[in-house]
Scaffold this motif. Sequence first.
Motif, short mmCIF file in Angstrom:
data_model
loop_
_atom_site.label_atom_id
_atom_site.label_comp_id
_atom_site.label_asym_id
_atom_site.label_seq_id
_atom_site.Cartn_x
_atom_site.Cartn_y
_atom_site.Cartn_z
N VAL A 1 0.81 -1.22 0.00
CA VAL A 1 0.00 0.00 0.00
C VAL A 1 0.85 1.27 0.00
N ARG A 2 2.07 1.19 0.56
CA ARG A 2 2.92 2.37 0.56
C ARG A 2 4.35 1.99 0.91
N SER A 3 5.29 2.41 0.05
CA SER A 3 6.71 2.17 0.33
C SER A 3 7.14 3.01 1.52
N ALA A 4 8.14 2.54 2.24
CA ALA A 4 8.58 3.27 3.42
C ALA A 4 10.04 2.95 3.72
N ARG A 5 10.66 3.84 4.47
CA ARG A 5 12.01 3.58 4.98
C ARG A 5 11.91 3.41 6.49
N LEU A 6 12.45 2.32 6.99
CA LEU A 6 12.32 1.97 8.39
C LEU A 6 13.49 2.50 9.21
N MET A 7 13.23 2.77 10.48
CA MET A 7 14.31 3.06 11.41
C MET A 7 14.89 1.71 11.84
N TRP A 8 16.17 1.51 11.59
CA TRP A 8 16.76 0.20 11.81
C TRP A 8 16.88 -0.19 13.27
N GLN A 9 17.00 0.80 14.16
CA GLN A 9 17.26 0.46 15.57
C GLN A 9 16.15 -0.38 16.20
N PRO A 10 14.88 0.07 16.17
CA PRO A 10 13.83 -0.77 16.78
C PRO A 10 13.57 -2.05 15.99
N VAL A 11 13.77 -2.01 14.66
CA VAL A 11 13.55 -3.21 13.85
C VAL A 11 14.54 -4.30 14.23
N VAL A 12 15.82 -3.94 14.39
CA VAL A 12 16.84 -4.89 14.79
C VAL A 12 16.50 -5.49 16.15
N ARG A 13 16.11 -4.64 17.10
CA ARG A 13 15.75 -5.12 18.44
C ARG A 13 14.62 -6.14 18.38
N ASP A 14 13.54 -5.78 17.67
CA ASP A 14 12.38 -6.66 17.65
C ASP A 14 12.65 -7.96 16.89
N PHE A 15 13.42 -7.88 15.81
CA PHE A 15 13.72 -9.10 15.07
C PHE A 15 14.62 -10.05 15.86
N ILE A 16 15.55 -9.49 16.64
CA ILE A 16 16.40 -10.34 17.49
C ILE A 16 15.54 -11.08 18.51
N PHE A 17 14.67 -10.35 19.20
CA PHE A 17 13.82 -10.99 20.20
C PHE A 17 12.82 -11.94 19.57
N TYR A 18 12.36 -11.61 18.38
CA TYR A 18 11.41 -12.48 17.70
C TYR A 18 12.07 -13.80 17.31
N ALA A 19 13.28 -13.71 16.77
CA ALA A 19 14.01 -14.92 16.40
C ALA A 19 14.26 -15.80 17.62
N LEU A 20 14.62 -15.17 18.74
CA LEU A 20 14.84 -15.92 19.97
C LEU A 20 13.53 -16.53 20.49
N SER A 21 12.43 -15.81 20.32
CA SER A 21 11.12 -16.33 20.74
C SER A 21 10.73 -17.56 19.94
N VAL A 22 10.96 -17.50 18.61
CA VAL A 22 10.64 -18.64 17.75
C VAL A 22 11.52 -19.84 18.13
N ALA A 23 12.81 -19.58 18.40
CA ALA A 23 13.71 -20.66 18.82
C ALA A 23 13.24 -21.29 20.13
N ALA A 24 12.79 -20.44 21.07
CA ALA A 24 12.28 -20.95 22.35
C ALA A 24 11.02 -21.79 22.13
#
Length: 349
Positions: A96-119
């Motif tokens: 629906v709309r292209s965007a540029r993300l702020m990498w800092q919160p994205v990196v944080r959430d993806f790290i915790f998400y990957a760890l959550s999936v592993a758990a």
Amino acid sequence: MALILYCLALIISFYLLAEVSDRYFVVSLDKIAERLKMSHEMAGATLMAIGSSAPELFVAIISLIRAGDHAAIGVGTIVGSALFNILVIIGASAVVRSARLMWQPVVRDFIFYALSVAALFTVLRDGLITWVESLFLIIFYGGYLLTVMNWKRLFNHADGDLMDDGYEEPALRGWKKIFIPLHFVLRKLFPNPKRYILTFMFSIGAIAFLCWVLVESAIGISLILEIPEVVIALTVLAIGTSIPDMVSSVIVARQGRGGMAVSNAVGSNIFDILIGLGFPWLIITVVEDKPILTHAEGLNESVILLFASVALIFITFVISRWRVNKKLGYTLIFIYAAYLVREIVGLYY
């Protein structure tokens, strides 16, 4: 006839879940966050995550306390919802709309998400859930909240995307007009939104009831069509309970807040796995004083696919320098469509 009634109950419940969550529950939580003077990130990681993930949480709870052995419904719904969120919601937001993300919160959430999936993969490996494993998931979510609170001290970044105030929510048109009677009933049942505490309580009750209808309908359809409950949960229930996330993410993406749309999808998945499963599991294992048999060993493949999709999206973000566009969006949606086809074909071959 019973099959038709169950399907109608599913459709109506899905629509009402989206409306109650979007128009009443999330709005009341937003007011509570303002009253408590919470930051955008903290509110998003706690109250907004609860708001958008409430259907999955209640489905997990009801599937455990219902008479019979239906734990796989709750697990399947959350795993399937996680796949839908990470592929379709992020994909649709990019379309629906292209965007540029702020990498800092994205990196944080993806790290915790990957760890959550592993758990989750580790916990489901033997099909038995103990109170220690459940408590670990909840404590891990507490660690995520502490990280959210202190992340900006380590990486300085803005608190959110720029807002496009020109966007207005579309009115009911076309096929949606058939739901006008339901909107009339909701307006009569719910208090004035200004009374946000009362609205919050009404929303909890409505979501709990609708999720009970969903679980009962899913079990009924499963018995009539002789389809495993976990498959119904992975597909139909997962998509239906993710509708509130889908609606809110697409809306904020259209407003130019693509970063918030991505954070909503990923943050909701973290909450679903760690609290949506961890909390009901802990309560049941403590009350019954025995492990829970999930019958969810067959979900291992879906969990692996979930982890692979997280890695794929993260690598894509890095390569594209944290930009999302239509090409990426359509690719993610195609991957999810291929997954659905594979699940359905797997029922017959």
